[in-house]
Every structure is written in C-alpha cells, then in structure tokens.
Scaffold this motif. Structure first.
Motif, PDB file in Angstrom:
ATOM      1  N   VAL A  20      -5.622  -7.538   5.862  1.00  0.00           N
ATOM      2  CA  VAL A  20      -6.991  -8.054   5.814  1.00  0.00           C
ATOM      3  C   VAL A  20      -7.845  -7.395   6.898  1.00  0.00           C
ATOM      4  N   ALA A  21      -7.275  -7.230   8.093  1.00  0.00           N
ATOM      5  CA  ALA A  21      -8.002  -6.575   9.186  1.00  0.00           C
ATOM      6  C   ALA A  21      -8.344  -5.135   8.815  1.00  0.00           C
ATOM      7  N   CYS A  22      -7.388  -4.423   8.218  1.00  0.00           N
ATOM      8  CA  CYS A  22      -7.628  -3.026   7.831  1.00  0.00           C
ATOM      9  C   CYS A  22      -8.621  -2.935   6.677  1.00  0.00           C
ATOM     10  N   GLU A  23      -8.517  -3.861   5.744  1.00  0.00           N
ATOM     11  CA  GLU A  23      -9.419  -3.853   4.602  1.00  0.00           C
ATOM     12  C   GLU A  23     -10.857  -4.071   5.045  1.00  0.00           C
ATOM     13  N   ASN A  24     -11.032  -4.856   6.122  1.00  0.00           N
ATOM     14  CA  ASN A  24     -12.376  -5.146   6.631  1.00  0.00           C
ATOM     15  C   ASN A  24     -12.729  -4.291   7.850  1.00  0.00           C
ATOM     16  N   GLN A  25     -11.909  -3.278   8.112  1.00  0.00           N
ATOM     17  CA  GLN A  25     -12.149  -2.308   9.188  1.00  0.00           C
ATOM     18  C   GLN A  25     -12.310  -2.973  10.559  1.00  0.00           C
ATOM     19  N   GLN A  26     -11.473  -3.950  10.823  1.00  0.00           N
ATOM     20  CA  GLN A  26     -11.469  -4.634  12.113  1.00  0.00           C
ATOM     21  C   GLN A  26     -10.374  -4.012  12.978  1.00  0.00           C
TER      22      GLN A  26
END
Length: 294
Positions: free
Chosen positions: A173-179
């Motif tokens: 989820v973090a990678c998908e939202n570029q966090q």
C-alpha cells in the motif's frame, strides 16, 4: 453553525470513512442510543475541549452514536484532538466501537496521523487487530504517509505483514501510494520486501509508479527483480526500457555484491525490528549505518 453545515463538515472530514447521518430515526425507543449529529460530536471533531466538558457535565452520553454508528470518540480521533479523546475515554467512551464502515477510533487516529490519540487508545485497551479487513489502521497509516503512526503501531506489535486480499500488505500500500518514508520504516521494522498483493510485489507497484527512489529502496532491502505477477510480467517489464527506472533495473540485473549479500544475510538473522537490534551492537558506527541503510 447550522445542522446542515455541521453535517457537511463531518462528511468532508470522514473522507474515505463513514459519514454523519442526517436521517432522523422515528423510533422513540432508539433515541437514547442513536442520534443524528449532536453537539457532542461537533465539539469532539473541532477540538472544543471546554464545550465538550460542559456537555458531559450536563449529562450528554459520551457513547451517543449517529445512525452510521459514529461516536464522539471517533470524531475526536479523526480530528487528531487527543485532549478531547482523553476526556471521552475517562468518562467511559467505548474504545473499540466500530462504525458501519468498520472504522474504529484507532483507524480514525491513523487517518488523522495522531500518535497521541493512538497512544491514548492503546492505554485504554484498544485492539490493534481490525474487526474487519475493510478498515485496517496500519494500512491506512501507510497509505496516507503517516510515518510516526506506522512506527508506533509496529513498535506495539501490529502485524506489519498483514495481507488483505483487496489491499495487499502495508508495504504494498505504501509503494502503491508512493509513500517512500513509510515503506522505509516498514522495511526497517522487518516487513517482507517481496510480500505484496497476490502475485504483485511491492517492486511491481514501485515500477508501475516509475518511482526510482522506491525501486532503489526495495532492491537494497533484497526485493526479487525477477518475480512475475499474475500477468507473468517482471517489475522491469512494467517500465519503458529507456526510462530512468528502466535503466535502473538494467543496472541491478547482475548478481548482488558480496557486501549486499552479507547485509541481507545479517538482517535476516536478526528478524523483525532489525533497526533496534542492530543499533545496539558493539560495532563501528560506519558498519551499523551500512546495515541500517543509513
């Protein structure tokens, strides 16, 4: 502020969550338990501590909920108002109450990014485990880039590799939202670098977003660049060959260096929360920084 304006304000603040109901309930037997948007909700969401205390002193029920099961405690945490949340909890607010969307106060605190609210809730017995996978606090914190919330939850023993079918892992989820910072914190805390959403790995998500920073971070933590998703595509096949991320993948195609292999092996030996354990080793700072990706 009139009732309509208050309801609109609540709706905006809830975002992806439940909304304050404007539907009146005609059953008089339910009025002691279910309410429309109340002054107590309004004081909680806006952090009006003195008003909140006054309403409670006058007999307002701290567990009064809207038709969508939104409590004043949900609203205090959604607004990030720890002082209001503390007062509500001291007067018996239900710490694990869930809305119709399965949002708990802990989830609301992750929406706002309030570590103070998270700490209060856990002190009063809040559960780290979501009542439903539709509303996972650690996933929400990772999605919104609330690094301190991610770190706090990880330090309290939340399952950082909790894999939800429609979301994947918090790292995914973090990678998908570029966090990037949340992804780094999860990896430091021992998250599985290759565990994503189904066959789609975090590296697939980073490649799809063409984030060189995330791709580099994941590969440094041992991400498999050859793994295929459900479309039989490797991460490098999701980016144009001539793009900066495409060139980055080409640079990483060869075997890992001995130093990198040693770092990955040592970190695997330490297991979860490597950053805490490695920092305590009697090693030169330069070596500890290398192991910690500093």
């Amino acid at each position: 502020m009139d009732d309509e304006g208050t309801n609109q304000s609540a709706s905006k603040l809830q975002g992806a969550g439940g909304q304050a109901s404007a539907t009146s309930l005609s059953n008089p037997l339910m009025r002691d338990f279910v309410s429309d948007w109340s002054p107590l909700h309004d004081a909680s969401i806006h952090g009006r501590l003195l008003t909140l205390k006054k309403l409670i002193k006058q007999g307002s029920d701290v567990n009064l909920v809207t038709a969508d099961q939104v409590s004043p405690l949900h609203e205090a945490c959604l607004g990030g108002h720890a002082a209001c949340a503390s007062v509500l909890l001291k007067h018996g607010a239900q710490v694990n109450g869930a809305t119709v969307d399965w949002h708990t106060p802990l989830f609301s605190a992750c929406v706002s990014g309030s570590v103070a609210c998270l700490n209060l809730l856990l002190q009063h017995g809040a559960s780290l485990h979501p009542p439903c996978d539709l509303a996972s606090p650690i996933h929400e914190a990772a999605k919104r880039g609330h690094v301190q919330c991610v770190e706090f939850l990880a330090s309290r023993g939340v399952n950082i590799d909790h894999n939800i079918k429609h979301l994947g892992t918090p790292l995914y989820v973090a990678c998908e939202n570029q966090q990037v910072n949340c992804a780094k914190k999860l990896l430091e805390s021992g998250a599985n670098v290759n565990s994503g959403k189904g066959l789609d790995s975090p590296l697939h998500a980073a490649a799809r977003n063409r984030s060189a920073e995330l791709v580099t971070l994941l590969i440094d933590f041992g991400a498999d660049i050859w793994v295929k998703n459900d479309e039989s595509k490797r991460p490098m096949e999701l980016v144009p060959p001539g793009s900066p991320v495409g060139r980055l993948f080409l640079q990483k195609e060869g075997p890992l260096s001995l130093m990198q292999l040693c770092r990955l092996c040592i970190r695997r030996c330490f297991g979860h929360k490597q950053h805490q354990k490695i920092a305590g080793l009697l090693l030169p700072d330069e070596l500890k920084h290398f192991l910690l990706h500093v």
